[in-house]
Structures are given as C-alpha cells and as structure tokens.
Write an enzyme that holds these catalytic residues in place. Structure first.
Site, PDB file in Angstrom:
ATOM      1  N   GLU A 186       0.857  -1.200   0.000  1.00 47.21           N
ATOM      2  CA  GLU A 186       0.000   0.000   0.000  1.00 47.21           C
ATOM      3  C   GLU A 186       0.887   1.243   0.000  1.00 47.21           C
ATOM      4  OE1 GLU A 186      -2.617  -2.069   3.591  1.00 47.21           O
ATOM      5  OE2 GLU A 186      -1.057  -0.623   4.060  1.00 47.21           O
ATOM      6  N   LYS A 192       2.230   4.671   1.506  1.00 45.66           N
ATOM      7  CA  LYS A 192       2.263   5.142   2.888  1.00 45.66           C
ATOM      8  C   LYS A 192       1.792   6.589   2.932  1.00 45.66           C
ATOM      9  CE  LYS A 192       5.068   5.316   7.017  1.00 45.66           C
ATOM     10  NZ  LYS A 192       4.789   6.699   7.367  1.00 45.66           N
ATOM     11  N   ASP A 233       0.704  10.202   4.268  1.00 46.96           N
ATOM     12  CA  ASP A 233       1.295  11.095   5.250  1.00 46.96           C
ATOM     13  C   ASP A 233       0.184  11.901   5.895  1.00 46.96           C
ATOM     14  OD1 ASP A 233       3.446  11.904   6.592  1.00 46.96           O
ATOM     15  OD2 ASP A 233       4.244  13.229   5.035  1.00 46.96           O
ATOM     16  N   TYR A 263      -6.170   0.701   6.749  1.00 45.41           N
ATOM     17  CA  TYR A 263      -5.071  -0.208   6.407  1.00 45.41           C
ATOM     18  C   TYR A 263      -4.743  -1.179   7.534  1.00 45.41           C
ATOM     19  CZ  TYR A 263      -2.474   3.540   8.752  1.00 45.41           C
ATOM     20  OH  TYR A 263      -2.050   4.494   9.633  1.00 45.41           O
ATOM     21  N   LYS A 288      10.688   3.796   2.644  1.00 47.94           N
ATOM     22  CA  LYS A 288      10.486   5.241   2.529  1.00 47.94           C
ATOM     23  C   LYS A 288      11.142   5.781   1.258  1.00 47.94           C
ATOM     24  CE  LYS A 288       9.290   7.603   5.855  1.00 47.94           C
ATOM     25  NZ  LYS A 288       9.530   7.683   7.290  1.00 47.94           N
ATOM     26  N   CYS A 323      19.672  46.674 -11.778  1.00 44.85           N
ATOM     27  CA  CYS A 323      19.885  45.334 -12.315  1.00 44.85           C
ATOM     28  C   CYS A 323      21.370  44.970 -12.264  1.00 44.85           C
ATOM     29  CB  CYS A 323      19.387  45.273 -13.762  1.00 44.85           C
ATOM     30  SG  CYS A 323      19.752  43.701 -14.560  1.00 44.85           S
ATOM     31  N   CYS A 333      22.695  44.732 -16.097  1.00 44.30           N
ATOM     32  CA  CYS A 333      22.775  45.847 -17.050  1.00 44.30           C
ATOM     33  C   CYS A 333      22.652  47.214 -16.375  1.00 44.30           C
ATOM     34  CB  CYS A 333      21.706  45.694 -18.130  1.00 44.30           C
ATOM     35  SG  CYS A 333      20.034  45.998 -17.526  1.00 44.30           S
ATOM     36  N   CYS A 392      13.533  44.287 -14.005  1.00 41.06           N
ATOM     37  CA  CYS A 392      14.578  45.112 -14.613  1.00 41.06           C
ATOM     38  C   CYS A 392      13.944  45.881 -15.764  1.00 41.06           C
ATOM     39  CB  CYS A 392      15.707  44.223 -15.128  1.00 41.06           C
ATOM     40  SG  CYS A 392      16.776  45.046 -16.318  1.00 41.06           S
ATOM     41  N   CYS A 415      19.148  44.378 -21.751  1.00 45.53           N
ATOM     42  CA  CYS A 415      19.746  43.639 -20.635  1.00 45.53           C
ATOM     43  C   CYS A 415      20.207  42.263 -21.121  1.00 45.53           C
ATOM     44  CB  CYS A 415      18.704  43.490 -19.532  1.00 45.53           C
ATOM     45  SG  CYS A 415      19.238  42.443 -18.174  1.00 45.53           S
TER      46      CYS A 415
HETATM   47  C1  9MJ Z   1       0.120   4.484   6.164  1.00 48.83           C
HETATM   48  N1  9MJ Z   1       0.516   5.507   6.895  1.00 48.83           N
HETATM   49  O1  9MJ Z   1      -0.302   4.654   5.023  1.00 48.83           O
HETATM   50  C2  9MJ Z   1       0.381   1.612   8.147  1.00 48.83           C
HETATM   51  N2  9MJ Z   1       0.175   3.187   6.744  1.00 48.83           N
HETATM   52  O2  9MJ Z   1       0.443  -0.385   9.505  1.00 48.83           O
HETATM   53  C3  9MJ Z   1      -0.133   2.008   6.121  1.00 48.83           C
HETATM   54  N3  9MJ Z   1       0.506   2.913   8.003  1.00 48.83           N
HETATM   55  C4  9MJ Z   1       0.621   0.917   9.390  1.00 48.83           C
HETATM   56  N4  9MJ Z   1      -0.003   1.031   7.012  1.00 48.83           N
HETATM   57  C5  9MJ Z   1       0.753  -0.722  10.786  1.00 48.83           C
HETATM   58  N5  9MJ Z   1      -0.513   1.892   4.830  1.00 48.83           N
HETATM   59  C6  9MJ Z   1       1.119   0.387  11.450  1.00 48.83           C
HETATM   60  C7  9MJ Z   1       1.029   1.458  10.558  1.00 48.83           C
END
Ligand code: 9MJ
Length: 676
Positions: free
Chosen positions: A116, A118, A120, A228, A317, A411, A414, A429, A435
């Site tokens: 999947e 990840k 943020d 998830y 990551k 400038c 020039c 400018c 220039c």
């Molecule tokens: C995120 N942040 O998308 C987990 N996560 O699984 C996914 N975080 C996770 N899985 C176990 N896709 C702990 C955190």
C-alpha cells in the site's frame, strides 16, 4: 409524544438511502443521484428529527455537521497498541527485511506481501460496536490517544454505521486521516485571502483539523480516510490474510486504498515501489513511501512485534525531500521578462537523490518573512519537478548573524533601474532586451523543447553566444551562426557544431502556435498560443488585431490582450518578427473548418483517470483544435474526459455540473468534427 409508526419507518428508510448515497459519492466516487436530490433527502430527515428529537441517534447521517466545542480531549486507552512501522531507507534494508521474515518463518518460497502507499497524515482508530461507529481516537503514543469521535464523524467517507451484515461485534478499524493535495492548496489559499495562518504541508493541515476542539471547524476541512489495519476484534472474524480483511471491510462501506495490491517476494516489492514512486506526484495525496505487510495473518502472528513495530511490516520510505544545508549567498537572477528573483546559493546537499546547489527564495518579502540571512543553516525542499525552495531557517546556536539581506535598486546585469510590478511584489529590470540576462533568457526560451525545439542549444551555449556578442536575438541564430564559428566555442567539436546547425535548420519548419509561444510574450503560454493560432490562423491577422478582437479569443482577458497589443506595436519586436520570417521560419497555414472552430475552439477540457492513449497525445490533438486542456476542474471547465479509475476530479465535475465524457464520448465528438 408517541412517534407514529409510519414516521419511524420513513426515518429508517431515509437513513438507509442517505448512507447508500454517501457511500457512492464519497467512497466509490460514483454518485447515483444529483446533489439536489441528496439535499432533499437530508432535509426531510432533519425535519423529522426536529419534530421527534428522541429519534436522533449518533449514527444518523444528520450527525456529521459538527457538535458543541469540547474543553479538552478525553484519553482513550488502546486495548491493542497502535504500532508504528520500522523503516527501510534503501533497497538493501528492504532486502534485509525480506530475508529476516523468511528466516523467522523458515520458508524458502517468496512471501506474499500486501503493498500500500504510505499516506502522510494522522493514524486513527475507529471503533464499531454492532456495526455502529462509537469512538474515534488518535494514535497518541500508541497506548493512549485522544478521543476525537466528534471530529471523525464529520469526515464524510467514514461510515457512521457499517453496511451489510456479518461484522464482528467489536471491530476496530485503523487507518490514516489525510488531506488531499487539492483541498490543502485551497484551504491555504482561502487562509491567505483572509490573512490567516497557513499550514506548512497537508500532514500538518490534517493533524490540525482533526485535533480541533470545535468539530464545526473540522467539518469544513477536506479530510479523507483510508483503512489499512485493525485493532480489537471480538465476536466475529475477518479473514486469513491482511488484504482479504481490508477488502472485507471495504464491502461494509469502509474506504480503502485503490492502490492496495498483493505482491510476491522481494522482486514484487521492488516493482511495486518503483511503480508508485514513478506516479508519486500524480496522486491526489502526499505519500512518503510504501508499506509492505506479510499478507498471511497466521504468519503475522508467528512473527509478532518488536517493541513498538511489527516484525511483519516495513515502510520502504522515499528519500527525504527536505534537507538542511548552509546558505552561502544570495544571488539575483534576472528572468526572461526581467523579473528579479533572489536565489539561494547553497552548500551542495543531496535531496532525494539530486544534488541541490541553488534554491529559489521567491522575493524580498519572503526573505524578510522567513528571516533568512546569509550564513544561516536552512531547510531545502524538493518536490517533483519544481525548483527547490528554502522552506525555513534552522534555529541558530550562535548569537551573531549576518545583517538582513537588502535587494539592489539596479539590475546586476545591465545596471538599469529595477521597478516594482503592478502587484508591488515582483521587481523587474527595466532594461528590456538591452539587458543581456533578459536577452539570454529570451533566446533559451525560444530554443526550448516546447517552443522551436532546437536540440543541442543548451543554456551554457546560449550564455557564451550572448557574452561573446555573436548572437543578440533569436533571429541571429539563423543569420549569424555557421559550423566553423560554432566549432570554435568552448566544449564544441566540429561534429556537435554541425549537429547544432542541422538542428537550427530543422527548427525553421514549425507551427504557428509554437512560434507564438517561442516569442515569449508576457503571459502567453502554450495554451494561449494555441488559442491564438486557432483563432487567427495566420500571423498577419494577429499582429494587426485590435484589442477588441484579441478579447474575443477564448480565454484571453484584458491583461493578456494588452500584452499582445503592446508587443506587436513595438518597432523593435516587429523587426524581430520580420528577421525571423526572413531567416526562413515557416509553418503550414491551418485552415480551420467551421465545425472545428465552433465545437472545441476555446473550450476547456480536463483529462482524468487512465486513458487508452498517452495523455500528451490527446492534449496536443485537443489543443490543435483550439481547445484548452487544464489540469484541474473548475466552473470554467466545459468537459471532463474520464478514463478508468477516475478520482476526485469526477466528483468535482459532477458537483459543478460539468459535462462528463468517457473516452468513447470524446472519440465520437472528435469524429463529429472530422478530427478522428
Ligand atoms: C500508512 N501511513 O499509510 C500503516 N500506513 O500499519 C499504512 N501505516 C501501518 N499502514 C501498521 N498503509 C502500522 C502502521
């Protein structure tokens, strides 16, 4: 007051219908009814609940609008700890993870992993009892989190009660609350317009929105959720693999990632990582890597957890997009149109695998606002293909800092005076093509890939040509250069000199749209150039057009009309045009059949989802027909063309009443005007 049976039944019916429509709208991205009809159902339910308040339950769809502000968040103890993930920062660490898993499980065959993106955002736990959402909590330290039930209720894609049947008596669903990039941008723009504080990134915006004591604020924030994982489960079971369990809750109405896939072994993980990394900046949300989880739940149990992170999962990551480095100096860059940009000269630093030595500082106001001084340690960010930027200063230990940076008044190239633009922010400018910096940029733009596409005429070469006085204008490229002269330049052999001359010759055959774009007229980008070429069909008609005529061109407003009008009235520019035409630049005059002009000319289209032809190809075809192809849906969009897996754009288009075409619809439209 006794509630009549018919009312009770109607309330149930309305709730079922509204839940269904919510699910189709927010989770499946595929609404069944127009918004007006949905609003009618919701109002009817609200009215009935107002007459009989005893009917109101926490899982009623009327309860999403936000509640009375809290004084503090109650603590929630997670019965099953909310784990974090261990990281694999490079391919070797991913390989090590896979080897450890196989060694512990004592298996020789490739492990099946659920993969999947990840996200943020902010991890939350949603607790359902008998299929009804009873609590939402943040992760906190993994053991205790904050009770944000009121706030998670406002997130439209989170079901207040599960659909279908067969759910465990207690089901804790875990996932990420996040803010899609488009919603984040809009939130910040609105905040700027109101003079309010903006959020540094979508993650902070999601966290700040979910951790609001006043859920009436949360309800106005564009938050979404994907599941998830799972916490406590009792009185029922889900499945024997992670991916099957996730798909099971999806069938009960829970949003899950459309990118969830099972992959086999290390090589499957690598392929998935590369594929997502490639599309990273096309996604509607920010991600910082991908997660691989051993799919078999039995294997997960035998692997167990190590302090705070499971042994059965890893976050591969992406390289960090931000790094700290030292600001060595501030240079002043003069753009093609004379715009002055302060540029940070940095101690070289590798950001996401690319060495960064320069970053934009935008303008003097930004430098002042962020209090950036030469010698400071600063944070540099790189995102996608955009120019790196200095985000902020790292707090300094020592008390002595360089004085504040002062913008020059003239400038640096020039010595012409710098003047403030209309909006007061941009300094420009006043030297024009006198220039050398502007001259160089104008030539670089002229030769660039999307303009006349002169292969081999790089920036360094243009700098040399202008510095040596060999070339003063784009026309000089055609009139003054020859292989012998070029071969005498630095880093140029006879072969590359000959190739460049061939490329220059080849660039003479072009299109009117490319030529107009190449001229570098202010605010005339590719799309405007296409509109102009489509509308006028030939250069003569454009250069002699009055302001009123220019205003009739689709998407051209008074400012661009003014730039065009002024450009073509300047003696100097007229000479440049004459020289270029005399040098032999030419294009096929496009005759525009009536139908082509009226059907698509000036129309704005947006493409979304996976299409069967490359997007760039469709875009070019549409632009050649005088249409504008935009990246985002707005009230000005005429058509949204959807491929498979269309996302939020479709949603927005339907909300705005924009005509939606599938690919066959588009092909039919093109056929009807003889273009396909
Ligand atoms: C995120 N942040 O998308 C987990 N996560 O699984 C996914 N975080 C996770 N899985 C176990 N896709 C702990 C955190």
């Amino acid at each position: 007051m006794q509630v009549p049976l018919a009312t009770l039944e109607r309330v149930h019916e309305l709730r079922n219908q509204i839940d269904q429509h919510n699910y189709h709208y927010y989770v499946l991205d595929d609404p069944l009814i127009p918004d007006s009809e949905f609003d009618r159902l919701l109002s009817e339910l609200q009215e009935l609940e107002a007459c009989y308040p005893e009917l109101i339950t926490p899982d009623s769809p009327t309860q999403r609008v936000g509640a009375q502000p809290l004084e503090y968040f109650a603590e929630v103890l997670h019965k099953v700890p909310m784990l974090s993930l261990s990281n694999a920062l490079n391919d070797q660490e991913l390989e090590d993870f896979d080897r450890r898993v196989r060694e512990r499980l004592e298996v020789a065959f490739p492990i099946i992993y659920a993969a999947e993106p990840k996200l943020d955002g902010l991890a939350v736990n949603l607790r359902y009892e008998s299929g009804v959402l009873v609590q939402g909590a943040t992760r906190g330290d993994g053991i205790t989190g904050e009770d944000v039930t009121q706030n998670v209720r406002t997130i439209p894609s989170i079901p207040l009660r599960l659909m279908g049947s067969g759910w465990p008596e207690v089901l804790e669903v875990r996932g990420e609350v996040y803010m899609p990039t488009a919603g984040f941008r809009k939130l910040n723009l609105d905040a700027l317009a109101k003079g309010e504080k903006t959020f540094a990134n979508p993650r902070n915006a999601a966290a700040g929105s979910l951790r609001q004591l006043d859920s009436r604020i949360t309800t106005q924030r564009p938050l979404e959720f994907v599941c998830y994982g799972f916490g406590e489960l009792s009185g029922g079971d889900l499945a024997s693999t992670h991916s099957a369990a996730v798909h099971k809750v999806a069938a009960w109405g829970m949003p899950i990632s459309p990118e969830l896939q099972s992959v086999a072994g290390l090589s499957g993980c690598r392929r998935y990582f590369d594929a997502i990394n490639e599309r990273r900046f096309e996604l509607d949300y920010e991600i910082d890597g991908v997660v691989f989880k051993v799919d078999s739940l039995q294997h997960q149990r035998s692997l167990g957890t190590l302090s705070r992170a499971p042994r059965w999962a890893v976050a591969r990551k992406f390289p960090p997009q931000e790094e700290a480095t030292r600001l060595l100096g501030i240079d002043i860059q003069v753009g093609r149109t004379g715009a002055i940009t302060p540029v940070a000269r940095l101690e070289p630093v590798s950001v996401a695998g690319v060495t960064v030595t320069n970053a934009t500082l935008h303008n003097a106001d930004e430098i002042r606002r962020k209090d950036i001084r030469v010698g400071d340690r600063v944070i540099v960010r790189r995102a996608g293909d955009v120019i790196p930027q200095v985000v902020r200063v790292v707090p300094q230990d020592s008390g002595t800092r360089e004085p504040e940076f002062v913008m020059p008044s003239h400038c640096p190239e020039c010595q012409s005076e710098l003047i403030r633009d209309g909006d007061g922010v941009v300094l420009r400018c006043s030297g024009g093509l006198f220039c050398p910096a502007q001259r160089k940029e104008a030539i670089k733009h002229f030769a660039s890939r999307r303009a006349l596409d002169i292969e081999g005429l790089g920036d360094k070469l243009v700098d040399q040509l202008v510095d040596k006085g060999l070339v003063e204008s784009p026309a000089d490229l055609y009139l003054k250069l020859n292989p012998e002269l070029l071969a005498g330049l630095e880093r140029m052999g006879p072969k590359s000199a000959k190739n460049l001359c061939d490329a220059i010759e080849k660039s003479k055959t072009t299109t009117l749209a490319r030529f107009l774009y190449a001229l570098g007229i202010r605010e005339v980008g590719e799309s405007t150039a296409h509109s102009l070429a489509g509308f006028f069909g030939n250069l003569q008609a454009l250069t002699t057009a009055e302001r009123e005529t220019l205003l009739q061109v689709p998407d051209i407003g008074p400012i661009v009309a003014d730039h065009l009008y002024t450009f073509f009235r300047q003696q100097h520019n007229q000479e440049v045009l004459d020289d270029l035409l005399a040098a032999g630049i030419s294009w096929k005059e496009v005759d525009q059949p009536e139908a082509k002009q009226t059907l698509l000319a000036g129309k704005t289209l947006v493409l979304t989802g996976t299409l069967s032809r490359p997007r760039a190809e469709i875009k070019e075809q549409l632009q050649a027909l005088g249409a504008k192809v935009s990246g985002s849906v707005s009230a000005k969009t005429d058509y949204l063309v959807v491929g498979t897996d269309a996302g939020s754009k479709l949603d927005k288009a339907q909300n705005l009443g924009v005509t939606v075409l599938d690919e066959s619809g588009l092909e039919a439209l093109l056929r009807s005007i003889g273009a396909a």
